[in-house]
Design an enzyme around this catalytic site. Structure first.
Site, PDB file in Angstrom:
ATOM      1  N   HIS A 487       0.808  -1.208   0.000  1.00 15.60           N
ATOM      2  CA  HIS A 487       0.000   0.000   0.000  1.00 15.60           C
ATOM      3  C   HIS A 487       0.852   1.273   0.000  1.00 15.60           C
ATOM      4  O   HIS A 487       0.318   2.376  -0.180  1.00 15.60           O
ATOM      5  CB  HIS A 487      -0.939   0.007   1.209  1.00 15.60           C
ATOM      6  CG  HIS A 487      -2.321   0.498   0.894  1.00 15.60           C
ATOM      7  ND1 HIS A 487      -2.556   1.617   0.134  1.00 15.60           N
ATOM      8  CD2 HIS A 487      -3.542   0.010   1.227  1.00 15.60           C
ATOM      9  CE1 HIS A 487      -3.850   1.814   0.016  1.00 15.60           C
ATOM     10  NE2 HIS A 487      -4.487   0.848   0.666  1.00 15.60           N
ATOM     11  N   ARG A 488       2.168   1.141   0.173  1.00 12.25           N
ATOM     12  CA  ARG A 488       3.030   2.315   0.115  1.00 12.25           C
ATOM     13  C   ARG A 488       3.288   2.762  -1.319  1.00 12.25           C
ATOM     14  O   ARG A 488       3.540   3.941  -1.563  1.00 12.25           O
ATOM     15  CB  ARG A 488       4.372   2.018   0.793  1.00 12.25           C
ATOM     16  CG  ARG A 488       4.282   1.710   2.285  1.00 12.25           C
ATOM     17  CD  ARG A 488       5.646   1.257   2.818  1.00 12.25           C
ATOM     18  NE  ARG A 488       6.106   0.043   2.164  1.00 12.25           N
ATOM     19  CZ  ARG A 488       7.305  -0.517   2.382  1.00 12.25           C
ATOM     20  NH1 ARG A 488       8.156   0.065   3.233  1.00 12.25           N
ATOM     21  NH2 ARG A 488       7.651  -1.620   1.759  1.00 12.25           N
TER      22      ARG A 488
END
Length: 516
Positions: A487-488
């Site tokens: 998700h980064r």
């Protein structure tokens, strides 16, 4: 006293650094024997690393004098591996032996290696007399690395636990120290009491790990029957002896309980030597150290869970059109037709061209700063289950290949992985992973990202399911796609867009292939 001339003529090849930060390797088999002639770059042994089984070639030409190790033994990188007598050198006198017949030989070799490292002398090419010699290696590519073309610097600091030469001693006296008998009146070391029989004959056990395992369980090596060559005691022999001990202890316990001590009727004696699991209270059958591929998998998966904030999206896909397309291709041609996975791989690389964030990775600098690293091209990892564990060989530049080319390369890499022949480079160069866990008969899986990549796409089995088509209920071929992503590197919109792109391509492959 200086070493004999015949010793000085021997060239010692130390176990090379096989890459990936590995510090040890298990000797699987020797491909040569003592007395055989070898050429430069000729494979002399097979070793198993944390990644795969690889062949190690000799950097020297000559006659094999000593094989420093036995199959099943774990050797440290930088330890003596093979001694070669160069062509034209004087043969040893009759009766001279350089083998590892004595238990002192491993200690002497380890001490000599530690002394060479402490002095900064490269371990890749040295005389057995202790003096460095220039390697005659070709420098050709070897298992993805290379044979030395000259003196190559080894580690210059001593390994953890390596012997340190006391002040005022010479290399010769320090090396001889491990083999010396204890001074009168001094207690014998644990190794001397457990590894040498009362008659003074050395036990055939050269692996430090095997010795340690025996000591930890209070097992006398002279009581173990070795199943290796010439009675060599292997790890499986010690484990078998340990596993058999609870049975003997149970018998002793039953005998003791038949005549309980006075004042405590009915009390049964506790088994004296059976190890008990502290959590469950059950007998421990064996303890197997994690190493090789299993240790690599454990470390990579743990690091992935620890460092990557992952999220998962999934979708059911009607792949009836794709299955029918492949069936029609098989009817029209006698040539090999790409498998379903190869078509999916082609759709994946097309999707990564549109959503390149999923083909990137995050690197953390020394100061804790993070960078998003994007590369030009796709090395598509294909997860493959083997007897040695789950490995992920990668198809290099998969973005430049057709479905037919992808199919051939996937099959080739899968074969190498099953045989344990995939190189460390094959197994560690991927940028995105595709996992077909449908071969195990399951529909879906929350896969763990293959660190340090940013995403992994999994495909479940293809089964007949009821599906609505144009408002009518029909039986269709359906599978499930699951995407786990970091998700980064992106948000759900990017991940969902990529997943929908691949799903649409599988549902209407003709339209998609026309644009590829």
């Amino acid at each position: 006293m200086s070493a004999p001339a015949v010793n000085a003529a021997l060239l010692v090849f130390a176990l090379p650094d096989l890459g990936e930060g590995l510090t040890e390797a298990e000797l699987v088999s020797w491909l040569v024997a003592e007395g055989d002639a070898v050429a430069v770059d000729q494979p002399v042994a097979e070793v198993e690393t944390a990644k795969s089984v690889v062949e190690v070639p000799s950097p020297f030409a000559g006659t094999v004098a000593v094989l420093h190790g036995r199959p099943g033994e774990v050797l440290d990188v930088g330890a003596p591996f093979l001694s070669v007598r160069p062509e034209g050198s004087e043969a040893p006198p009759a009766g001279t032996s350089f083998g590892l017949a004595s238990d002192a030989a491993p200690a002497v070799a380890a001490a000599a290696s530690a002394l060479r490292e402490d002095a900064g002398v490269p371990t890749a090419a040295t005389h057995e007399g202790g003096e460095p010699t220039t390697s005659e290696g070709s420098g050709n590519v070897l298992i993805g690395y290379g044979t030395p073309g000259g003196l190559t610097g080894g580690r210059r600091r001593p390994r953890k636990g390596a012997a340190v030469r006391p002040a005022g001693t010479t290399p010769e006296t320090a090396v001889a120290a491990p083999a010396a008998a204890p001074a009168s009146g001094e207690p014998a070391s644990p190794a001397s009491t457990s590894d040498v029989s009362p008659a003074g004959a050395a036990t055939l056990c050269v692996s430090p790990l095997v010795r340690k395992l025996a000591r930890e369980h209070g097992l006398r090596l002279e009581d173990v029957r070795g199943s290796g060559e010439e009675g060599l005691i292997l790890r499986r022999d010690v484990e078998a002896a340990i596993a058999a001990r609870p049975q003997a202890s149970d018998v002793a316990s039953q005998a003791a309980s038949s005549s309980p001590p006075a004042g405590r009727p009915g009390d049964a004696a506790e088994p004296g030597s059976a190890e008990r699991d502290a959590r469950s209270g059950l007998a421990v059958l064996e303890r197997t150290p994690l190493r090789g591929v299993r240790r690599t998998i454990a470390e990579a998966m743990s690091r992935s869970r620890r460092e990557i904030p992952e999220a998962t999206v999934w979708v059911d896909v009607d792949v009836t059109a794709l299955v029918e397309l492949r069936a029609a291709m098989k009817r029209r041609t006698s040539d090999a037709v790409p498998g379903i996975l190869s078509f999916v791989a082609r759709f994946v690389v097309a999707g990564l061209a549109r959503y390149p964030e999923l083909n990137s990775r995050i690197e953390t600098g020394d100061g804790g700063s993070q960078e998003l690293v994007r590369v030009d091209g796709v090395n598509l990892g294909i997860a493959a289950q083997t007897d040695r564990g789950l490995v992920v060989p990668s198809v290099r530049r998969a973005d430049t290949m057709s479905a037919r080319e992808l199919d051939a390369e996937i099959r080739r890499l899968a074969g190498l992985a099953r045989e344990g022949k995939a190189t460390p480079s094959d197994l560690s160069s991927g940028t995105f992973t595709l996992n077909n866990y449908g071969v195990f008969g399951v529909d879906g899986s929350a896969a763990i990202i293959n660190y340090p990549e940013s995403a992994i796409l999994g495909m479940g089995r293809i089964i007949d399911r009821p599906w609505v088509v144009d408002g009518q209920l029909a039986v269709r071929k359906v599978t499930e796609l699951t995407l786990a992503f970091d998700h980064r590197v992106c948000d759900g919109g990017t991940a969902g867009g990529f997943l929908r792109f691949v799903a649409d391509a599988m549902e209407d492959p003709g339209a998609m292939l026309a644009d590829l």
